[in-house]
Write a protein that holds these residues in place. Sequence first.
Motif, PDB file in Angstrom:
ATOM      1  N   ALA A 143       0.820  -1.222   0.000  1.00  0.00           N
ATOM      2  CA  ALA A 143       0.000   0.000   0.000  1.00  0.00           C
ATOM      3  C   ALA A 143       0.849   1.266   0.000  1.00  0.00           C
ATOM      4  CB  ALA A 143      -0.920  -0.004   1.226  1.00  0.00           C
ATOM      5  N   VAL A 144       1.956   1.244   0.695  1.00  0.00           N
ATOM      6  CA  VAL A 144       2.721   2.486   0.898  1.00  0.00           C
ATOM      7  C   VAL A 144       3.676   2.774  -0.264  1.00  0.00           C
ATOM      8  CG1 VAL A 144       4.341   3.668   2.444  1.00  0.00           C
ATOM      9  CG2 VAL A 144       2.503   2.291   3.406  1.00  0.00           C
ATOM     10  N   THR A 145       4.161   1.750  -0.928  1.00  0.00           N
ATOM     11  CA  THR A 145       5.135   1.988  -2.003  1.00  0.00           C
ATOM     12  C   THR A 145       4.577   2.856  -3.143  1.00  0.00           C
ATOM     13  OG1 THR A 145       6.272  -0.063  -1.455  1.00  0.00           O
ATOM     14  CG2 THR A 145       6.760   0.886  -3.608  1.00  0.00           C
ATOM     15  N   PRO A 146       3.357   2.634  -3.610  1.00  0.00           N
ATOM     16  CA  PRO A 146       2.855   3.526  -4.679  1.00  0.00           C
ATOM     17  C   PRO A 146       2.830   4.992  -4.249  1.00  0.00           C
ATOM     18  CG  PRO A 146       1.446   1.591  -4.449  1.00  0.00           C
ATOM     19  CD  PRO A 146       2.406   1.559  -3.301  1.00  0.00           C
ATOM     20  N   ILE A 147       2.537   5.237  -2.976  1.00  0.00           N
ATOM     21  CA  ILE A 147       2.542   6.619  -2.459  1.00  0.00           C
ATOM     22  C   ILE A 147       3.987   7.131  -2.399  1.00  0.00           C
ATOM     23  CG2 ILE A 147       1.949   8.088  -0.461  1.00  0.00           C
ATOM     24  CD1 ILE A 147      -0.550   6.880  -1.737  1.00  0.00           C
ATOM     25  N   HIS A 148       4.877   6.269  -1.954  1.00  0.00           N
ATOM     26  CA  HIS A 148       6.301   6.639  -1.855  1.00  0.00           C
ATOM     27  C   HIS A 148       6.853   6.998  -3.233  1.00  0.00           C
ATOM     28  CE1 HIS A 148      10.396   6.758  -0.544  1.00  0.00           C
ATOM     29  NE2 HIS A 148      10.755   5.667  -1.190  1.00  0.00           N
ATOM     30  N   ARG A 149       6.480   6.196  -4.229  1.00  0.00           N
ATOM     31  CA  ARG A 149       6.977   6.480  -5.591  1.00  0.00           C
ATOM     32  C   ARG A 149       6.461   7.823  -6.097  1.00  0.00           C
ATOM     33  NH1 ARG A 149       5.660   0.637  -7.602  1.00  0.00           N
ATOM     34  NH2 ARG A 149       7.606  -0.437  -7.127  1.00  0.00           N
ATOM     35  N   ALA A 150       5.241   8.153  -5.704  1.00  0.00           N
ATOM     36  CA  ALA A 150       4.617   9.383  -6.225  1.00  0.00           C
ATOM     37  C   ALA A 150       5.151  10.641  -5.549  1.00  0.00           C
ATOM     38  CB  ALA A 150       3.095   9.296  -6.059  1.00  0.00           C
ATOM     39  N   GLY A 187       7.165  10.528  -2.256  1.00  0.00           N
ATOM     40  CA  GLY A 187       8.199  10.310  -1.241  1.00  0.00           C
ATOM     41  C   GLY A 187       7.570  10.168   0.140  1.00  0.00           C
ATOM     42  N   VAL A 188       7.985   9.131   0.861  1.00  0.00           N
ATOM     43  CA  VAL A 188       7.515   8.932   2.239  1.00  0.00           C
ATOM     44  C   VAL A 188       8.711   9.107   3.163  1.00  0.00           C
ATOM     45  CG1 VAL A 188       6.668   7.209   3.884  1.00  0.00           C
ATOM     46  CG2 VAL A 188       5.567   7.443   1.644  1.00  0.00           C
ATOM     47  N   GLU A 189       8.559  10.008   4.140  1.00  0.00           N
ATOM     48  CA  GLU A 189       9.681  10.271   5.064  1.00  0.00           C
ATOM     49  C   GLU A 189       9.547   9.504   6.373  1.00  0.00           C
ATOM     50  OE1 GLU A 189       9.612  14.546   5.443  1.00  0.00           O
ATOM     51  OE2 GLU A 189      11.065  14.738   3.789  1.00  0.00           O
ATOM     52  N   ARG A 190       8.297   9.266   6.765  1.00  0.00           N
ATOM     53  CA  ARG A 190       8.094   8.598   8.059  1.00  0.00           C
ATOM     54  C   ARG A 190       6.848   7.725   7.994  1.00  0.00           C
ATOM     55  NH1 ARG A 190       5.825  10.449  13.555  1.00  0.00           N
ATOM     56  NH2 ARG A 190       6.909   9.077  15.019  1.00  0.00           N
ATOM     57  N   ILE A 191       6.937   6.554   8.619  1.00  0.00           N
ATOM     58  CA  ILE A 191       5.796   5.631   8.684  1.00  0.00           C
ATOM     59  C   ILE A 191       5.560   5.288  10.152  1.00  0.00           C
ATOM     60  CG2 ILE A 191       4.906   3.366   8.002  1.00  0.00           C
ATOM     61  CD1 ILE A 191       6.941   3.361   5.684  1.00  0.00           C
ATOM     62  N   THR A 217       4.149  10.379   6.852  1.00  0.00           N
ATOM     63  CA  THR A 217       4.590  11.759   6.660  1.00  0.00           C
ATOM     64  C   THR A 217       5.238  11.812   5.281  1.00  0.00           C
ATOM     65  OG1 THR A 217       4.984  12.044   9.007  1.00  0.00           O
ATOM     66  CG2 THR A 217       6.071  13.622   7.541  1.00  0.00           C
ATOM     67  N   LEU A 218       4.739  12.739   4.461  1.00  0.00           N
ATOM     68  CA  LEU A 218       5.141  12.770   3.056  1.00  0.00           C
ATOM     69  C   LEU A 218       6.178  13.860   2.799  1.00  0.00           C
ATOM     70  CD1 LEU A 218       1.479  12.510   1.711  1.00  0.00           C
ATOM     71  CD2 LEU A 218       3.100  10.628   2.096  1.00  0.00           C
ATOM     72  N   ILE A 221      -5.014  15.173   9.650  1.00  0.00           N
ATOM     73  CA  ILE A 221      -5.259  16.590   9.987  1.00  0.00           C
ATOM     74  C   ILE A 221      -4.207  17.147  10.945  1.00  0.00           C
ATOM     75  CG2 ILE A 221      -7.754  16.579   9.538  1.00  0.00           C
ATOM     76  CD1 ILE A 221      -8.146  16.165  12.578  1.00  0.00           C
ATOM     77  N   SER A 222      -3.389  16.278  11.522  1.00  0.00           N
ATOM     78  CA  SER A 222      -2.365  16.784  12.440  1.00  0.00           C
ATOM     79  C   SER A 222      -1.097  17.232  11.699  1.00  0.00           C
ATOM     80  CB  SER A 222      -2.001  15.715  13.473  1.00  0.00           C
ATOM     81  OG  SER A 222      -1.222  14.701  12.887  1.00  0.00           O
ATOM     82  N   GLN A 223      -1.052  16.936  10.391  1.00  0.00           N
ATOM     83  CA  GLN A 223       0.130  17.336   9.617  1.00  0.00           C
ATOM     84  C   GLN A 223      -0.319  18.327   8.533  1.00  0.00           C
ATOM     85  OE1 GLN A 223       3.243  14.249   8.972  1.00  0.00           O
ATOM     86  NE2 GLN A 223       1.618  12.784   9.281  1.00  0.00           N
ATOM     87  N   PRO A 224       0.153  19.571   8.605  1.00  0.00           N
ATOM     88  CA  PRO A 224      -0.342  20.599   7.685  1.00  0.00           C
ATOM     89  C   PRO A 224       0.128  20.400   6.237  1.00  0.00           C
ATOM     90  CG  PRO A 224       1.384  21.483   9.099  1.00  0.00           C
ATOM     91  CD  PRO A 224       1.151  20.084   9.548  1.00  0.00           C
ATOM     92  N   ASN A 225      -0.529  21.149   5.361  1.00  0.00           N
ATOM     93  CA  ASN A 225      -0.111  21.235   3.947  1.00  0.00           C
ATOM     94  C   ASN A 225      -0.151  19.908   3.192  1.00  0.00           C
ATOM     95  OD1 ASN A 225       0.441  23.970   4.494  1.00  0.00           O
ATOM     96  ND2 ASN A 225       2.497  23.412   5.255  1.00  0.00           N
ATOM     97  N   ASN A 226      -1.128  19.081   3.510  1.00  0.00           N
ATOM     98  CA  ASN A 226      -1.281  17.799   2.805  1.00  0.00           C
ATOM     99  C   ASN A 226      -0.012  16.943   2.843  1.00  0.00           C
ATOM    100  OD1 ASN A 226      -3.861  18.463   2.233  1.00  0.00           O
ATOM    101  ND2 ASN A 226      -3.575  18.805   0.039  1.00  0.00           N
ATOM    102  N   LYS A 227       0.698  17.041   3.938  1.00  0.00           N
ATOM    103  CA  LYS A 227       1.936  16.243   4.028  1.00  0.00           C
ATOM    104  C   LYS A 227       1.780  15.039   4.959  1.00  0.00           C
ATOM    105  CE  LYS A 227       5.579  19.072   2.317  1.00  0.00           C
ATOM    106  NZ  LYS A 227       6.955  19.483   2.529  1.00  0.00           N
ATOM    107  N   GLY A 228       0.528  14.736   5.308  1.00  0.00           N
ATOM    108  CA  GLY A 228       0.291  13.544   6.115  1.00  0.00           C
ATOM    109  C   GLY A 228      -0.895  12.772   5.574  1.00  0.00           C
ATOM    110  N   LEU A 229      -0.810  11.439   5.631  1.00  0.00           N
ATOM    111  CA  LEU A 229      -1.871  10.601   5.078  1.00  0.00           C
ATOM    112  C   LEU A 229      -2.092   9.408   6.012  1.00  0.00           C
ATOM    113  CD1 LEU A 229      -3.454  10.561   2.282  1.00  0.00           C
ATOM    114  CD2 LEU A 229      -1.848   8.769   1.615  1.00  0.00           C
TER     115      LEU A 229
END
Length: 383
Positions: free
Chosen positions: A184-191, A193-197, A297-298, A349-357
Amino acid sequence: MRATTSARARIANANALKATTKRIARGARGTRGAVRVEAKRTADGPKVVIAGITGAVGQEFLRVLKERDFPYSEMKMLASARSAGSKVDFDGETYVVEELTESSFDGQDIALFSAGGSISKKFGPVAVEKGCFVVDNSSAFRMTDGVPLVIPEVNPEAMAHLKLGGKAGIIANPNCSTIIALMAVTPIHRAVGVERIVVSTYQAASGAGALAMKELEQQTREVVNDGECKTMEIFQWQYAFNLFSHNAPMTENGYNEEEMKMVKETRKIWDFKDVNITATCIRVPVMRAHAESINLTLKNPLDEVKAKEILSSAAGVSIIDDRAANRFPTPLDATDNDDVYVGRIRQDISQPNNKGLDLFVCGDQIKKGAALNAVQCAELLLK
Ligand SMILES: NC(=O)c1ccc[n+]([C@@H]2O[C@H](COP(=O)([O-])OP(=O)(O)OC[C@H]3O[C@@H](n4cnc5c(N)ncnc54)[C@H](OP(=O)(O)O)[C@@H]3O)[C@@H](O)[C@H]2O)c1
């Protein structure tokens, strides 16, 4: 402590448990369940060995090989001396289970190992020495330099140098929770970048093998019928109507080994040492298929609509994400199915600017988390 059961009883147990999980899964199939076809016995196919045939993963190998029409010329079924002489049916033939010994791998091409880490450590290199490729489900070689740790949808390139007919080697199957998360996370990472899980798992009994499934079923019967849990042979705690921190050994930093596998294996599979990961792994009284709550965290912004689009087109991923109906993935959706199911796809919602999922993921860890992933790796050897 493991219960001692006769070999025949173990196979009967595994079959009974499969029937149980199928019953549980009835009516809960995903949209992209596997198509059943007969395995392809062909004179020029590889000679295939299954080490650990009487176990939960071993039994699943048979189903997956059949479903995927895996070509083979000969098949050999191995387990411990306890099971030698018992019988296993596959593809219209009855096979006699043999004790796994060094000579088991003479003249063989591909060995699918699921007999535990110590057996893999001892016999994996022996098989390779004899020219037999090993796809190993245990943790024995996952972090060994030079051994590819492969999820075919994620990093098939890691084993590109290994082809049937060439020099044999070992391919390691990642830990089941790692596979399910990274599907699940790799497609998001490819798009983006994932910094923290941050991941919390809800792991099924089947992850601990056929006898753990049997024990959960037995305990449930005892509690319902007698009001008391009497059988505690696999786990030291009551499992039915309860949950507990994963039974993997604790490490010095307070994480258990299952949690640290998710951390280390993700870095190796992604070849990305800087990803920060923290995991909490929990056993829940579910018969089969793990669930995971995943917070990301993206590196770059991603909105939830785009995230859903990315996941919808990812290989091996299905979406169940209906907010209006409160319908999201469950372990029963994943049970017996190839895909990893993703839902609760939402902005953190705890991570601003659409940088959290946030995501909620379910996957059949005996299937995609073990047997299916291993057979997919074996298929890559043939290409
Ligand atoms: N279950 C999962 O979801 C899962 C997921 C990923 C990875 N794995 C890994 O896959 C492996 C097997 O797991 P499992 O859940 O299938 O366990 P299991 O149900 O307990 O089965 C263990 C298998 O190993 C065989 N075995 C034990 N000792 C042996 C020996 N001395 N020589 C030859 N065979 C021996 C057993 O044969 P007997 O019946 O003769 O004892 C049985 O076939 C483990 O390394 C596990 O960590 C499991």
